[in-house]
Design an enzyme around this catalytic site. Structure first.
Site, PDB file in Angstrom:
ATOM      1  N   HIS A   1      -1.343  -8.597   4.866  1.00  0.00           N
ATOM      2  CA  HIS A   1      -2.109  -7.851   5.872  1.00  0.00           C
ATOM      3  C   HIS A   1      -2.064  -8.565   7.223  1.00  0.00           C
ATOM      4  CE1 HIS A   1      -3.261  -5.077   2.852  1.00  0.00           C
ATOM      5  NE2 HIS A   1      -4.093  -5.880   2.221  1.00  0.00           N
TER       6      HIS A   1
ATOM      7  N   GLU B   1       8.194  15.845  11.956  1.00  0.00           N
ATOM      8  CA  GLU B   1       9.373  15.338  11.258  1.00  0.00           C
ATOM      9  C   GLU B   1       8.970  14.048  10.538  1.00  0.00           C
ATOM     10  OE1 GLU B   1      12.314  16.824  11.077  1.00  0.00           O
ATOM     11  OE2 GLU B   1      11.608  18.462  12.341  1.00  0.00           O
TER      12      GLU B   1
ATOM     13  N   GLU C   1      -9.799   6.320   1.246  1.00  0.00           N
ATOM     14  CA  GLU C   1      -9.644   5.946  -0.164  1.00  0.00           C
ATOM     15  C   GLU C   1      -9.458   4.433  -0.353  1.00  0.00           C
ATOM     16  OE1 GLU C   1      -7.940   8.769   1.126  1.00  0.00           O
ATOM     17  OE2 GLU C   1      -9.578   9.929   0.258  1.00  0.00           O
ATOM     18  N   ASN C   2      -9.193   3.720   0.752  1.00  0.00           N
ATOM     19  CA  ASN C   2      -8.961   2.273   0.616  1.00  0.00           C
ATOM     20  C   ASN C   2     -10.222   1.493   0.232  1.00  0.00           C
ATOM     21  OD1 ASN C   2      -6.391   2.163   3.200  1.00  0.00           O
ATOM     22  ND2 ASN C   2      -6.133   2.175   0.987  1.00  0.00           N
TER      23      ASN C   2
ATOM     24  N   SER D   1      -0.498  10.437   1.593  1.00  0.00           N
ATOM     25  CA  SER D   1      -1.716   9.669   1.293  1.00  0.00           C
ATOM     26  C   SER D   1      -2.882  10.053   2.214  1.00  0.00           C
ATOM     27  CB  SER D   1      -1.450   8.162   1.365  1.00  0.00           C
ATOM     28  OG  SER D   1      -0.430   7.790   0.476  1.00  0.00           O
TER      29      SER D   1
ATOM     30  N   ARG E   1       5.002   9.855   0.585  1.00  0.00           N
ATOM     31  CA  ARG E   1       3.834  10.748   0.489  1.00  0.00           C
ATOM     32  C   ARG E   1       2.955  10.528   1.704  1.00  0.00           C
ATOM     33  NH1 ARG E   1       3.354   7.186  -3.952  1.00  0.00           N
ATOM     34  NH2 ARG E   1       2.107   5.358  -3.439  1.00  0.00           N
TER      35      ARG E   1
ATOM     36  N   ASP F   1       2.710   0.839   5.522  1.00  0.00           N
ATOM     37  CA  ASP F   1       2.526   0.571   4.089  1.00  0.00           C
ATOM     38  C   ASP F   1       3.441  -0.554   3.601  1.00  0.00           C
ATOM     39  OD1 ASP F   1       1.391   0.943   1.617  1.00  0.00           O
ATOM     40  OD2 ASP F   1       2.687   2.624   1.062  1.00  0.00           O
TER      41      ASP F   1
ATOM     42  N   TRP G   1       4.976  -6.942   0.251  1.00  0.00           N
ATOM     43  CA  TRP G   1       5.632  -7.960   1.087  1.00  0.00           C
ATOM     44  C   TRP G   1       5.120  -9.345   0.682  1.00  0.00           C
ATOM     45  CZ3 TRP G   1       3.953 -11.768   4.413  1.00  0.00           C
ATOM     46  CH2 TRP G   1       4.883 -12.281   5.326  1.00  0.00           C
TER      47      TRP G   1
ATOM     48  N   GLY H   1       1.017  -5.469   0.784  1.00  0.00           N
ATOM     49  CA  GLY H   1       0.766  -6.165  -0.476  1.00  0.00           C
ATOM     50  C   GLY H   1       2.065  -6.569  -1.162  1.00  0.00           C
TER      51      GLY H   1
HETATM   52  C1  IPE Z   1      -1.949   4.591   2.956  1.00  0.00           C
HETATM   53  O1  IPE Z   1      -1.450   3.611   2.150  1.00  0.00           O
HETATM   54  C2  IPE Z   1      -3.077   4.045   3.774  1.00  0.00           C
HETATM   55  C3  IPE Z   1      -2.711   3.111   4.846  1.00  0.00           C
HETATM   56  C4  IPE Z   1      -1.501   2.730   5.150  1.00  0.00           C
HETATM   57  C5  IPE Z   1      -3.818   2.614   5.626  1.00  0.00           C
HETATM   58  P1  IPE Z   1      -1.962   3.365   0.645  1.00  0.00           P
HETATM   59  O2  IPE Z   1      -1.219   2.173   0.161  1.00  0.00           O
HETATM   60  O3  IPE Z   1      -3.441   3.285   0.631  1.00  0.00           O
HETATM   61  O4  IPE Z   1      -1.502   4.682  -0.085  1.00  0.00           O
HETATM   62  P2  IPE Z   1      -1.190   4.954  -1.626  1.00  0.00           P
HETATM   63  O5  IPE Z   1      -2.383   4.519  -2.401  1.00  0.00           O
HETATM   64  O6  IPE Z   1       0.027   4.166  -1.980  1.00  0.00           O
HETATM   65  O7  IPE Z   1      -0.916   6.419  -1.702  1.00  0.00           O
HETATM   66  C1  IPE Z   2      -0.778  -1.137   3.740  1.00  0.00           C
HETATM   67  O1  IPE Z   2      -0.296  -2.021   2.797  1.00  0.00           O
HETATM   68  C2  IPE Z   2      -2.083  -1.592   4.329  1.00  0.00           C
HETATM   69  C3  IPE Z   2      -3.246  -0.786   3.956  1.00  0.00           C
HETATM   70  C4  IPE Z   2      -3.254   0.199   3.101  1.00  0.00           C
HETATM   71  C5  IPE Z   2      -4.497  -1.124   4.575  1.00  0.00           C
HETATM   72  P1  IPE Z   2      -0.779  -1.997   1.295  1.00  0.00           P
HETATM   73  O2  IPE Z   2      -1.949  -2.926   1.164  1.00  0.00           O
HETATM   74  O3  IPE Z   2      -1.016  -0.624   0.823  1.00  0.00           O
HETATM   75  O4  IPE Z   2       0.467  -2.636   0.562  1.00  0.00           O
HETATM   76  P2  IPE Z   2       1.090  -2.176  -0.825  1.00  0.00           P
HETATM   77  O5  IPE Z   2       1.350  -0.708  -0.723  1.00  0.00           O
HETATM   78  O6  IPE Z   2       0.083  -2.506  -1.883  1.00  0.00           O
HETATM   79  O7  IPE Z   2       2.343  -2.978  -0.942  1.00  0.00           O
HETATM   80 MG    MG Z   3       0.160   0.777  -0.027  1.00  0.00          MG
END
Ligand code: IPE
Ligand code: IPE
Ligand code: MG
Length: 252
Positions: free
Chosen positions: A42, A212, A72-73, A201, A199, A25, A30, A28
């Site tokens: 990404h 753990e 959910e993505n 997610s 969390r 995670d 970063w 975005g």
């Molecule tokens: C969890 O991250 C899913 C992946 C890393 C692929 P999200 O960024 O989608 O989770 P939330 O929305 O912050 O809980």
């Molecule tokens: C994790 O990074 C990648 C995926 C969920 C696919 P994010 O895209 O969730 O990055 P943030 O959480 O918005 O920084």
């Molecule tokens: Mg994220």
């Protein structure tokens, strides 16, 4: 003296985790912190993944599961979803040969129904090509959600009961686990999440019952082999009890 942890394998109590699962995670954020578009985060995240597979293998970690795209993505802007699907395709096309050469067995968990045929084809190809490899297992959680996985397992189980293959009265946790996408995969010993979020997610809800957790502040593209080493070290200092009592306390 028997204690409940005794039914867990020896490796689960030893210091190197047999199975590490990572919620990658922070891509975005970063990118944002560098004034770059999210896709740049990404892309950098894919590079961190490449390094992490090598590092995990060097650590002797037998199973590495990575959360690549959640159920959910899909709710993200269409352009970002397209970018993420594109990166998965690039990752598999570019890295599959090297993974195969390194003896990595690739397995994909998540709902594959309804995915575009080219993606489905690539995922099937990655699994088929590497199916006999034994050096390490890379599990890619793609279009994966823990609740969705449990619902699909429940449907399959009901179908098996209706077909007379499973006796409803004999259903226990192992029966259901055998219908999950992870049926052949040991539960994760260690779950790591980067980016400071604490969390799940919807990741491995069933399987992480006794995992753990190590939460790291760094964004996923900044994750290095030393972060992995740190997480493994934190893990090895933990005491897992699986609801039981540690052997040294049994007589107290
Ligand atoms: C969890 O991250 C899913 C992946 C890393 C692929 P999200 O960024 O989608 O989770 P939330 O929305 O912050 O809980
Ligand atoms: C994790 O990074 C990648 C995926 C969920 C696919 P994010 O895209 O969730 O990055 P943030 O959480 O918005 O920084
Ligand atoms: Mg994220």
């Amino acid at each position: 003296m028997h204690w409940p942890g005794a039914r867990h394998s020896e490796s689960e109590r030893m210091s190197t985790p047999e199975h590490v699962a990572i919620i990658m995670d922070g891509n975005g954020r970063w990118a944002k912190s560098r004034g770059l578009p999210r896709i740049a985060g990404h892309r950098a995240g894919v590079e961190a993944l490449r390094q992490t597979v090598r590092a995990a293998s060097d650590h002797g970690i037998r199973w590495l599961t990575v959360y690549a795209f959640s159920s959910e993505n899909w709710s993200r802007p269409k352009s970002e979803v397209t970018d993420l699907l594109g990166l998965l395709k690039i990752f598999i096309r570019r890295d599959l040969a090297e993974l195969h050469q390194s003896g990595v067995r690739v397995k994909v968990i998540g709902d594959r129904q309804g995915l575009a045929t080219d993606i489905k084809g690539l995922l099937d190809e990655a699994e088929a090509l590497t199916s006999l490899n034994t050096a390490m297992n890379l599990v890619i959680a793609f279009n994966y959600g823990g609740r969705d996985e449990i619902v699909r397992a429940a449907r399959k189980l009901v179908a098996a009961v209706k077909a007379g293959q499973v006796d409803a009265d004999s259903i226990d946790a192992d029966t259901l686990a055998n219908f999950l996408d992870t049926a052949e995969i040991p539960d994760p010993d260690l779950v790591i999440r980067t980016s400071g979020e604490m969390r799940l997610s919807n990741f491995l809800l069933w399987q992480a019952a006794y995992s753990e957790f190590v939460f790291l502040p760094c964004y996923w593209p900044d994750f290095t082999r030393s972060d992995l080493a740190h997480a493994v070290q934190v893990y090895s200092a933990r005491e897992r009890r699986f609801g039981g009592v540690a052997p040294r306390d049994v007589a107290l």
